[in-house]
Write an enzyme that holds these catalytic residues in place. Structure first.
Site, PDB file in Angstrom:
ATOM      1  N   GLN A  23       0.844  -1.202   0.000  1.00  0.00           N
ATOM      2  CA  GLN A  23       0.000   0.000   0.000  1.00  0.00           C
ATOM      3  C   GLN A  23       0.878   1.251   0.000  1.00  0.00           C
ATOM      4  O   GLN A  23       0.379   2.370  -0.085  1.00  0.00           O
ATOM      5  CB  GLN A  23      -0.913   0.025   1.228  1.00  0.00           C
ATOM      6  CG  GLN A  23      -1.848  -1.173   1.317  1.00  0.00           C
ATOM      7  CD  GLN A  23      -2.548  -1.238   2.659  1.00  0.00           C
ATOM      8  OE1 GLN A  23      -3.566  -0.579   2.892  1.00  0.00           O
ATOM      9  NE2 GLN A  23      -1.993  -2.034   3.567  1.00  0.00           N
ATOM     10  N   ASN A  24       2.189   1.036   0.131  1.00  0.00           N
ATOM     11  CA  ASN A  24       3.120   2.152   0.276  1.00  0.00           C
ATOM     12  C   ASN A  24       3.496   2.728  -1.084  1.00  0.00           C
ATOM     13  O   ASN A  24       3.513   2.028  -2.090  1.00  0.00           O
ATOM     14  CB  ASN A  24       4.387   1.699   1.025  1.00  0.00           C
ATOM     15  CG  ASN A  24       4.059   1.151   2.409  1.00  0.00           C
ATOM     16  OD1 ASN A  24       2.998   1.461   2.960  1.00  0.00           O
ATOM     17  ND2 ASN A  24       4.913   0.304   2.941  1.00  0.00           N
TER      18      ASN A  24
ATOM     19  N   HIS B 224      -1.508   1.379  -4.155  1.00  0.00           N
ATOM     20  CA  HIS B 224      -1.898   2.798  -4.071  1.00  0.00           C
ATOM     21  C   HIS B 224      -1.016   3.674  -4.935  1.00  0.00           C
ATOM     22  O   HIS B 224      -0.877   4.872  -4.681  1.00  0.00           O
ATOM     23  CB  HIS B 224      -1.855   3.270  -2.601  1.00  0.00           C
ATOM     24  CG  HIS B 224      -2.957   2.664  -1.771  1.00  0.00           C
ATOM     25  ND1 HIS B 224      -2.888   2.529  -0.408  1.00  0.00           N
ATOM     26  CD2 HIS B 224      -4.146   2.114  -2.135  1.00  0.00           C
ATOM     27  CE1 HIS B 224      -3.994   1.937   0.029  1.00  0.00           C
ATOM     28  NE2 HIS B 224      -4.766   1.673  -0.996  1.00  0.00           N
TER      29      HIS B 224
ATOM     30  N   CYS C  22      -4.662  18.031 -18.447  1.00  0.00           N
ATOM     31  CA  CYS C  22      -4.338  17.693 -19.849  1.00  0.00           C
ATOM     32  C   CYS C  22      -3.795  16.279 -20.013  1.00  0.00           C
ATOM     33  O   CYS C  22      -3.508  15.830 -21.106  1.00  0.00           O
ATOM     34  CB  CYS C  22      -3.323  18.698 -20.413  1.00  0.00           C
ATOM     35  SG  CYS C  22      -1.636  18.436 -19.817  1.00  0.00           S
TER      36      CYS C  22
ATOM     37  N   CYS D 160       1.247  22.825 -19.274  1.00  0.00           N
ATOM     38  CA  CYS D 160      -0.003  23.575 -19.542  1.00  0.00           C
ATOM     39  C   CYS D 160      -0.280  24.585 -18.439  1.00  0.00           C
ATOM     40  O   CYS D 160      -1.241  25.334 -18.494  1.00  0.00           O
ATOM     41  CB  CYS D 160      -1.185  22.590 -19.679  1.00  0.00           C
ATOM     42  SG  CYS D 160      -1.830  21.972 -18.115  1.00  0.00           S
TER      43      CYS D 160
ATOM     44  N   SER E  11      -2.681  -1.330   9.308  1.00  0.00           N
ATOM     45  CA  SER E  11      -3.844  -1.329  10.211  1.00  0.00           C
ATOM     46  C   SER E  11      -5.036  -1.971   9.523  1.00  0.00           C
ATOM     47  O   SER E  11      -6.067  -2.220  10.136  1.00  0.00           O
ATOM     48  CB  SER E  11      -4.201   0.114  10.574  1.00  0.00           C
ATOM     49  OG  SER E  11      -4.599   0.806   9.378  1.00  0.00           O
TER      50      SER E  11
ATOM     51  N   ASN F  62       3.107  -6.954  13.364  1.00  0.00           N
ATOM     52  CA  ASN F  62       2.715  -5.588  13.703  1.00  0.00           C
ATOM     53  C   ASN F  62       3.183  -5.306  15.130  1.00  0.00           C
ATOM     54  O   ASN F  62       3.365  -6.224  15.918  1.00  0.00           O
ATOM     55  CB  ASN F  62       1.180  -5.444  13.611  1.00  0.00           C
ATOM     56  CG  ASN F  62       0.745  -3.997  13.450  1.00  0.00           C
ATOM     57  OD1 ASN F  62       1.158  -3.127  14.218  1.00  0.00           O
ATOM     58  ND2 ASN F  62      -0.079  -3.713  12.449  1.00  0.00           N
TER      59      ASN F  62
ATOM     60  N   ALA G 250       8.683  -4.520  12.426  1.00  0.00           N
ATOM     61  CA  ALA G 250       8.836  -5.318  11.205  1.00  0.00           C
ATOM     62  C   ALA G 250      10.286  -5.710  10.957  1.00  0.00           C
ATOM     63  O   ALA G 250      10.583  -6.871  10.644  1.00  0.00           O
ATOM     64  CB  ALA G 250       8.292  -4.529  10.023  1.00  0.00           C
TER      65      ALA G 250
HETATM   66  N1  APR Z   1       6.674  -2.481  12.549  1.00  0.00           N
HETATM   67  C1  APR Z   1       5.491  -3.100  12.299  1.00  0.00           C
HETATM   68  N2  APR Z   1       4.296  -2.464  12.306  1.00  0.00           N
HETATM   69  C2  APR Z   1       4.315  -1.146  12.579  1.00  0.00           C
HETATM   70  C3  APR Z   1       5.498  -0.424  12.859  1.00  0.00           C
HETATM   71  C4  APR Z   1       6.713  -1.154  12.835  1.00  0.00           C
HETATM   72  N3  APR Z   1       7.895  -0.566  13.089  1.00  0.00           N
HETATM   73  N4  APR Z   1       5.166   0.872  13.100  1.00  0.00           N
HETATM   74  C5  APR Z   1       3.822   0.955  12.964  1.00  0.00           C
HETATM   75  N5  APR Z   1       3.307  -0.255  12.665  1.00  0.00           N
HETATM   76  C6  APR Z   1       1.917  -0.600  12.393  1.00  0.00           C
HETATM   77  C7  APR Z   1       0.886   0.193  13.172  1.00  0.00           C
HETATM   78  O1  APR Z   1       0.607  -0.451  14.404  1.00  0.00           O
HETATM   79  C8  APR Z   1      -0.314   0.136  12.220  1.00  0.00           C
HETATM   80  O2  APR Z   1      -1.106  -1.020  12.453  1.00  0.00           O
HETATM   81  O3  APR Z   1       1.684  -0.301  11.034  1.00  0.00           O
HETATM   82  C9  APR Z   1       0.317   0.015  10.835  1.00  0.00           C
HETATM   83  C10 APR Z   1       0.223   1.296  10.024  1.00  0.00           C
HETATM   84  O4  APR Z   1      -1.134   1.558   9.805  1.00  0.00           O
HETATM   85  P1  APR Z   1      -1.548   2.873   9.008  1.00  0.00           P
HETATM   86  O5  APR Z   1      -0.821   4.041   9.556  1.00  0.00           O
HETATM   87  O6  APR Z   1      -3.045   2.883   8.968  1.00  0.00           O
HETATM   88  O7  APR Z   1      -0.957   2.622   7.534  1.00  0.00           O
HETATM   89  P2  APR Z   1      -1.550   1.665   6.426  1.00  0.00           P
HETATM   90  O8  APR Z   1      -2.212   0.482   7.026  1.00  0.00           O
HETATM   91  O9  APR Z   1      -0.478   1.425   5.454  1.00  0.00           O
HETATM   92  O10 APR Z   1      -2.664   2.618   5.750  1.00  0.00           O
HETATM   93  C11 APR Z   1      -3.284   2.143   4.583  1.00  0.00           C
HETATM   94  O11 APR Z   1      -4.307   4.298   4.343  1.00  0.00           O
HETATM   95  O12 APR Z   1      -4.135   6.550   4.475  1.00  0.00           O
HETATM   96  C12 APR Z   1      -4.151   5.508   3.603  1.00  0.00           C
HETATM   97  O13 APR Z   1      -3.183   5.425   1.473  1.00  0.00           O
HETATM   98  C13 APR Z   1      -2.851   5.400   2.836  1.00  0.00           C
HETATM   99  O14 APR Z   1      -1.734   3.383   2.095  1.00  0.00           O
HETATM  100  C14 APR Z   1      -2.305   4.037   3.217  1.00  0.00           C
HETATM  101  C15 APR Z   1      -3.558   3.300   3.679  1.00  0.00           C
END
Ligand code: APR
Length: 247
Positions: A101-102, A119, A130, A149, A188, A212, A231
């Protein structure tokens, strides 16, 4: 925890196809804040004001205040042990594809080959008016970046209110529905349709291994093995255990 890692490693060694779904959490150790944790991007920029396609159309200069901050952080970021570990699994033939998703391209920078950018990514930008597309590295650094443009360019990332392009949507669903293991790292799982990927895998009888720092709604509902921790550390430990089992 070590027993859980050993069990997860054994499953990965046995599986015919393992697919990964990653989110912002895997890039946090590269210095890119995630969205919803404390101090995350959506705590500082209201997603309804900065993260929707309508917000961009109405006031692109304002949205570029957030985008400028994001691109500065992304440009300084390098892959961390989490990205490297997934690449190692891919090179061992134990990880088929990474659905991310990154938008930071860190999986590719870590040498991963099959990556689906669900994404989009920030490597190219397009003009909504354009249709002209530019590579980020060919722009002259004007802020916000403009099209020939004259209109302000939008990065080729998916904003709220935009649909996921057909190709990544279909390909990801096909992979989720045909894998034996879905390795969910650092998400998340709050955002649809990406958050339907674990569900599609589960419906196809796949096992869900979740990494997570804290439980998510998946943990108690779909996850088979929850490996709690950062991670970088957990993926490294998982790869170490896979290598030990493969000897
Ligand atoms: N290692 C593992 N997990 C982690 C770490 C880490 N170091 N740090 C944070 N997390 C976890 C958090 O606990 C959370 O569950 O990563 C998750 C990040 O969740 P979000 O911030 O909601 O990001 P994401 O799930 O990628 O969001 C999805 O939402 O806003 C949109 O387009 C954006 O791609 C994004 C999408």
């Amino acid at each position: 925890m070590q027993a859980e890692v050993r069990k997860a490693a054994g499953m990965i060694c046995q599986a015919r196809k393992t697919v990964a779904l990653t989110g912002a959490g895997i890039s946090v150790e590269s210095g890119i804040p995630d969205f919803r944790s404390a101090g995350g991007l959506w705590e500082r920029f209201d997603p309804m004001e900065y993260g929707t396609i309508d917000a961009f159309r109405v006031n692109p200069e304002k949205v570029w205040r957030m985008l400028r901050e994001m691109s500065a952080v992304i440009s300084r970021a390098r892959p961390n042990a989490g990205h490297d570990g997934l690449t190692r699994l891919q090179r061992m033939g134990l990880l088929h594809t990474i659905i991310t998703q990154n938008i930071d391209s860190l999986h590719q920078e870590a040498g991963a080959v099959r990556v689906i950018e669900y994404h989009g990514n920030s490597r190219t930008l397009s003009c909504l008016w354009c249709g002209q597309q530019y590579r980020a590295d060919e722009l002259d650094g004007e802020q916000p970046p403009k099209c020939a443009c004259g209109r302000i360019l939008k990065p080729d990332v998916i904003f709220f209110g935009e649909t996921i392009p057909e190709e990544p949507l279909r390909e990801s669903y096909k992979l989720a529905s045909s894998c034996q293991i879905l390795l969910v790292v650092g998400t998340s799982a709050e955002v649809i349709p990406a958050s339907t990927i674990p569900y599609a895998a589960k419906m196809a009888k796949a096992k869900i291994i979740e990494i997570n720092v804290k439980p998510t709604w998946l943990t108690a509902s779909l996850t088979d093995i929850f490996l709690e921790g950062e991670a970088g550390k957990v993926v490294t430990g998982l790869v170490h255990e896979v290598k030990r089992l493969m000897r």
